[in-house]
Design an enzyme around this catalytic site. Structure first.
Site, mmCIF file in Angstrom:
data_model
loop_
_atom_site.group_PDB
_atom_site.id
_atom_site.type_symbol
_atom_site.label_atom_id
_atom_site.label_comp_id
_atom_site.label_asym_id
_atom_site.label_seq_id
_atom_site.Cartn_x
_atom_site.Cartn_y
_atom_site.Cartn_z
ATOM 1 N N LYS A 268 0.956 -1.049 0.088
ATOM 2 C CA LYS A 268 0.147 -0.121 0.214
ATOM 3 C C LYS A 268 1.012 1.040 0.111
ATOM 4 O O LYS A 268 1.868 1.663 1.015
ATOM 5 C CB LYS A 268 -1.216 -0.076 1.144
ATOM 6 C CG LYS A 268 -1.483 1.096 1.413
ATOM 7 C CD LYS A 268 -2.877 1.192 2.553
ATOM 8 C CE LYS A 268 -3.006 2.743 2.720
ATOM 9 N NZ LYS A 268 -4.194 2.494 4.361
ATOM 10 N N ASP A 273 -2.484 10.212 4.002
ATOM 11 C CA ASP A 273 -3.494 9.740 4.395
ATOM 12 C C ASP A 273 -4.648 10.647 4.800
ATOM 13 O O ASP A 273 -4.583 10.658 6.189
ATOM 14 C CB ASP A 273 -3.786 8.587 5.209
ATOM 15 C CG ASP A 273 -5.509 7.529 4.745
ATOM 16 O OD1 ASP A 273 -6.273 9.115 4.044
ATOM 17 O OD2 ASP A 273 -5.726 6.384 5.296
ATOM 18 N N LYS A 280 -9.840 12.931 8.167
ATOM 19 C CA LYS A 280 -9.371 11.756 9.818
ATOM 20 C C LYS A 280 -9.398 13.720 10.866
ATOM 21 O O LYS A 280 -9.024 14.568 10.483
ATOM 22 C CB LYS A 280 -8.539 12.083 9.337
ATOM 23 C CG LYS A 280 -7.607 10.332 9.010
ATOM 24 C CD LYS A 280 -6.251 9.857 8.623
ATOM 25 C CE LYS A 280 -6.424 8.921 8.557
ATOM 26 N NZ LYS A 280 -7.189 7.297 9.772
ATOM 27 N N ASP A 291 1.783 6.324 5.662
ATOM 28 C CA ASP A 291 1.390 5.637 4.942
ATOM 29 C C ASP A 291 1.473 4.313 3.786
ATOM 30 O O ASP A 291 0.235 4.420 2.976
ATOM 31 C CB ASP A 291 -1.159 6.154 4.777
ATOM 32 C CG ASP A 291 -1.920 5.015 4.885
ATOM 33 O OD1 ASP A 291 -1.925 4.379 6.093
ATOM 34 O OD2 ASP A 291 -2.856 5.804 4.486
ATOM 35 N N ASP A 350 -12.740 6.877 3.938
ATOM 36 C CA ASP A 350 -10.711 7.379 5.472
ATOM 37 C C ASP A 350 -10.274 5.446 4.429
ATOM 38 O O ASP A 350 -8.947 4.849 5.087
ATOM 39 C CB ASP A 350 -11.141 7.528 6.324
ATOM 40 C CG ASP A 350 -9.779 7.399 7.033
ATOM 41 O OD1 ASP A 350 -8.564 7.839 6.216
ATOM 42 O OD2 ASP A 350 -9.904 7.939 8.054
ATOM 43 N N GLU A 352 -9.092 3.624 2.220
ATOM 44 C CA GLU A 352 -8.555 3.622 0.897
ATOM 45 C C GLU A 352 -7.467 3.004 0.526
ATOM 46 O O GLU A 352 -7.685 2.185 -0.525
ATOM 47 C CB GLU A 352 -8.358 5.033 0.957
ATOM 48 C CG GLU A 352 -6.873 5.355 0.960
ATOM 49 C CD GLU A 352 -6.615 5.007 2.533
ATOM 50 O OE1 GLU A 352 -7.770 5.806 3.877
ATOM 51 O OE2 GLU A 352 -5.186 5.006 3.382
ATOM 52 N N ARG A 354 -7.546 -0.593 1.283
ATOM 53 C CA ARG A 354 -8.515 -1.615 0.051
ATOM 54 C C ARG A 354 -9.089 -1.381 -0.718
ATOM 55 O O ARG A 354 -8.459 -2.454 -1.988
ATOM 56 C CB ARG A 354 -9.266 -2.249 1.359
ATOM 57 C CG ARG A 354 -10.846 -1.371 1.447
ATOM 58 C CD ARG A 354 -11.657 -1.105 2.595
ATOM 59 N NE ARG A 354 -10.809 -1.167 3.936
ATOM 60 C CZ ARG A 354 -10.737 -0.666 5.299
ATOM 61 N NH1 ARG A 354 -12.195 -1.842 5.066
ATOM 62 N NH2 ARG A 354 -10.779 -1.152 6.348
HETATM 63 N N1 BES Z 1 -4.175 4.869 7.165
HETATM 64 C C1 BES Z 1 -5.032 3.938 7.881
HETATM 65 C C2 BES Z 1 -4.836 2.874 8.776
HETATM 66 C C3 BES Z 1 -3.966 2.912 10.048
HETATM 67 C C4 BES Z 1 -4.472 3.705 11.082
HETATM 68 C C5 BES Z 1 -2.688 3.457 9.909
HETATM 69 C C6 BES Z 1 -3.675 4.189 12.591
HETATM 70 C C7 BES Z 1 -2.202 3.426 11.061
HETATM 71 C C8 BES Z 1 -1.966 4.021 11.903
HETATM 72 C C9 BES Z 1 -6.338 3.561 7.393
HETATM 73 O O1 BES Z 1 -6.706 4.496 6.185
HETATM 74 C C10 BES Z 1 -7.449 3.603 7.815
HETATM 75 O O2 BES Z 1 -8.235 4.926 7.850
HETATM 76 N N2 BES Z 1 -8.227 3.418 8.172
HETATM 77 C C11 BES Z 1 -9.295 2.950 8.072
HETATM 78 C C12 BES Z 1 -10.433 2.046 8.457
HETATM 79 C C13 BES Z 1 -11.654 3.314 8.640
HETATM 80 C C14 BES Z 1 -12.285 3.976 8.322
HETATM 81 C C15 BES Z 1 -12.680 1.159 8.876
HETATM 82 C C16 BES Z 1 -9.857 2.755 10.328
HETATM 83 O O3 BES Z 1 -8.321 2.458 10.676
HETATM 84 O O4 BES Z 1 -9.988 3.705 11.173
HETATM 85 ZN ZN ZN Z 2 -4.784 4.593 4.934
HETATM 86 ZN ZN ZN Z 3 -7.626 6.201 5.537
#
Ligand code: BES
Ligand code: ZN
Ligand code: ZN
Length: 500
Positions: A268, A273, A280, A291, A350, A352, A354
């Site tokens: 990825k 992000d 966020k 990210d 968010d 993104e 996947r």
């Molecule tokens: N890049 C984030 C995940 C992340 C969070 C990485 C903290 C490192 C530290 C990912 O893109 C994300 O935002 N995931 C969301 C998914 C949710 C919306 C289903 C998350 O984990 O909140």
């Molecule tokens: Zn991310």
């Molecule tokens: Zn994200």
């Protein structure tokens, strides 16, 4: 920094500092440490007796020799309890020793091959761990600090061994350790670079440089090529940003006689992000420059693989873009179509990772890569479940998963498998598309993985969630603040194992 092997007696080597060791609880040191103790008229045993030297893991005690040995100083390094001692202990204590020596303004050190004596560790394994511990432990990211703050530097590490028959094994261990540790440090650099520097374009340039330096095939697809391929999921994420997206592909042909067998490593590459329109919170959003750690890990692992030359074909794919809330950004509720024709309802912009991985995995499948392993900072839920200690592992093929976990053990990068029961798939069902891009808060790491798995189909596939392990805010052992380089060393170890 140079690391070399010298065949000599420890009591005869000239050096500013000689590193010997001690297991916790040992009162009469043996081997090289015992020989040095004798030359120092029992100074080490006396300090043990007085309780000053305990042999606790990572403990450092400096003794000035004042002419009793050609070495000016002796550093007694604690190895911890002998029953817990392994290759990762060597990495950790060696990092402690190197940082200690550097902080004393010394530029050179000589060490024995920890573990390769009485503890019975393979000489090559010890040397590899010494090189990794030293290089990873001395790593720092200060290229943007302009105020001169000279914190010292080590130029030369010597591993001293009396038995000449072990020299070749030690040397090849050092070489292997250096290659993988430098690859991990390169991944750390890229993660530590801010998002205004490490854009998708810059990542592609770095990948091209890796390819040119080590003789890999490289291909970089831009927006138009991705449009032609129908990568609607990746392009949906990219449309909110002014930075052009890049799909980076690196190919290593280690076994050209068997073109059908080709391992796919997919990382990825979200260079920042923000969350997109599902923005966020401001708190710690800066960490989202990291990210793209998955992309960095697969590209940097390829740099090491190209140098170690295992007999296995490996292809790395990194879908790279920013996730931004610009005027063209995709909206919650939008439906996108991935390159294999499956449609996804965007419930949360968010989620993104996947989406970009859906297209990258579909592309890998179309290229015939198998097995496919994707590496991603995918979910905050993984940090909640496993903390910063281990990477979450999931997939559709237990053999691949077991191999990854075993490779992680060898590399000192902890992995833990989470379940992928069919029932979880209910959570991301959509009424308007083939699936939603989120499965709700329960088991968020698992549903995230399973959504990517929809694009792997029946190809053997595993997924590593490195959200908690690719970045750290505390310094410990051979880890420094910021990017960790996880799981570069695991991937390299896995490839060497698969090729064997
Ligand atoms: N890049 C984030 C995940 C992340 C969070 C990485 C903290 C490192 C530290 C990912 O893109 C994300 O935002 N995931 C969301 C998914 C949710 C919306 C289903 C998350 O984990 O909140
Ligand atoms: Zn991310
Ligand atoms: Zn994200």
């Amino acid at each position: 920094m140079e690391i070399k092997v010298v065949v000599a007696d420890v009591t005869l080597v000239e050096t500013p500092v000689l590193v010997v060791n001690l297991f916790e609880g040992v009162t009469a040191p043996g081997g090289a440490t015992g020989a040095v103790d004798k030359a120092l008229d029992g100074a080490i045993s006396r300090l043990i007796e007085q309780g000053e030297i305990k042999g606790k893991k990572g403990e450092t005690n400096l003794i000035h020799t004042f002419g009793k040995l050609p070495a000016e100083r002796v550093l007694v390094l604690g190895l911890g309890k002998s029953e817990k001692f392994d290759q990762d202990s060597v990495r950790q204590v060696m990092a402690q020793a190197c940082k200690f020596v550097r902080s004393h303004g010394l530029r050179r050190l000589t060490t024995i091959a920890h573990g390769a004596g009485i503890a019975g560790m393979d000489a090559g394994a010890s040397a590899q761990a010494i090189a990794e511990g030293a290089i990873l432990g001395l790593y720092r990211f200060d290229r943007h600090v302009s105020k001169s703050n000279d914190k010292g530097q080590i130029d030369l590490i010597e591993i001293v061994e009396r038995d000449a028959s072990k020299a070749a094994a030690l040397e090849s261990g050092v070489e292997q350790g250096r290659i993988v540790a430098e690859a991990a440090c390169m991944a750390r650099d890229w993660v530590n670079e801010p998002a205004n520097v490490m854009t998708p374009t810059r990542l592609a340039e770095e990948a091209k440089q890796v390819a040119a330096e080590h003789g890999l095939e490289v291909e970089v697809l831009g927006r138009e090529e991705m449009q032609e391929l129908g990568m609607g999921a990746l392009l949906g994420v990219a449309q909110g940003s002014n930075e052009p997206p890049k799909l980076i592909i690196l190919r290593y042909k280690g076994n050209p006689d068997n073109p059908k067998q080709d391992l796919g490593l997919i990382g990825k590459g979200i260079t920042f992000d923000s969350g997109g329109l599902s923005l966020k919170p401001a708190d710690r959003m800066d960490e989202m420059k990291g990210d793209m750690a998955g992309a960095a890990s697969v590209i940097c692992a390829m740099a090491a693989i190209a140098q170690l030359k295992p007999r296995l074909n490996v292809t790395a794919i990194a879908p790279c873009t920013e996730n931004m809330p610009g005027g063209h950004a995709q909206r919650p509720g939008d439906i996108v179509k991935a390159m294999d024709g499956q449609t996804i309802e965007i419930a949360n912009t968010d989620a993104e990772g996947r989406l970009v991985l859906a297209d990258a995995v579909a592309y890998a499948r179309k290229q015939g890569l198998s097995p496919i392993i994707d590496i991603a900072t995918l979910t905050g839920a993984c940090v909640i479940a496993l903390g910063n200690i281990c990477t979450g592992v999931m997939g559709n093929n237990q053999e691949v998963i077991d191999r990854i976990i075993a490779a992680g053990k060898r590399a000192g990068e902890k992995m833990w498998q989470l379940p992928t029961f069919e029932e979880y798939k209910e959570q991301y069902k959509s009424t308007v598309a083939d699936m939603k891009n989120v499965g709700g808060r329960p088991a968020g790491t698992i549903t995230g993985a399973l959504i990517i798995g929809e694009f792997a189909g029946d190809t053997p596939w595993a997924h590593l969630d490195i959200a908690g392990t690719s970045f750290t805010d505390k310094e410990s052992g051979y880890q420094s603040k910021g990017g960790t380089g996880v799981p570069v060393r695991t991937l390299v170890s896995l490839v060497l194992d698969m090729a064997a």
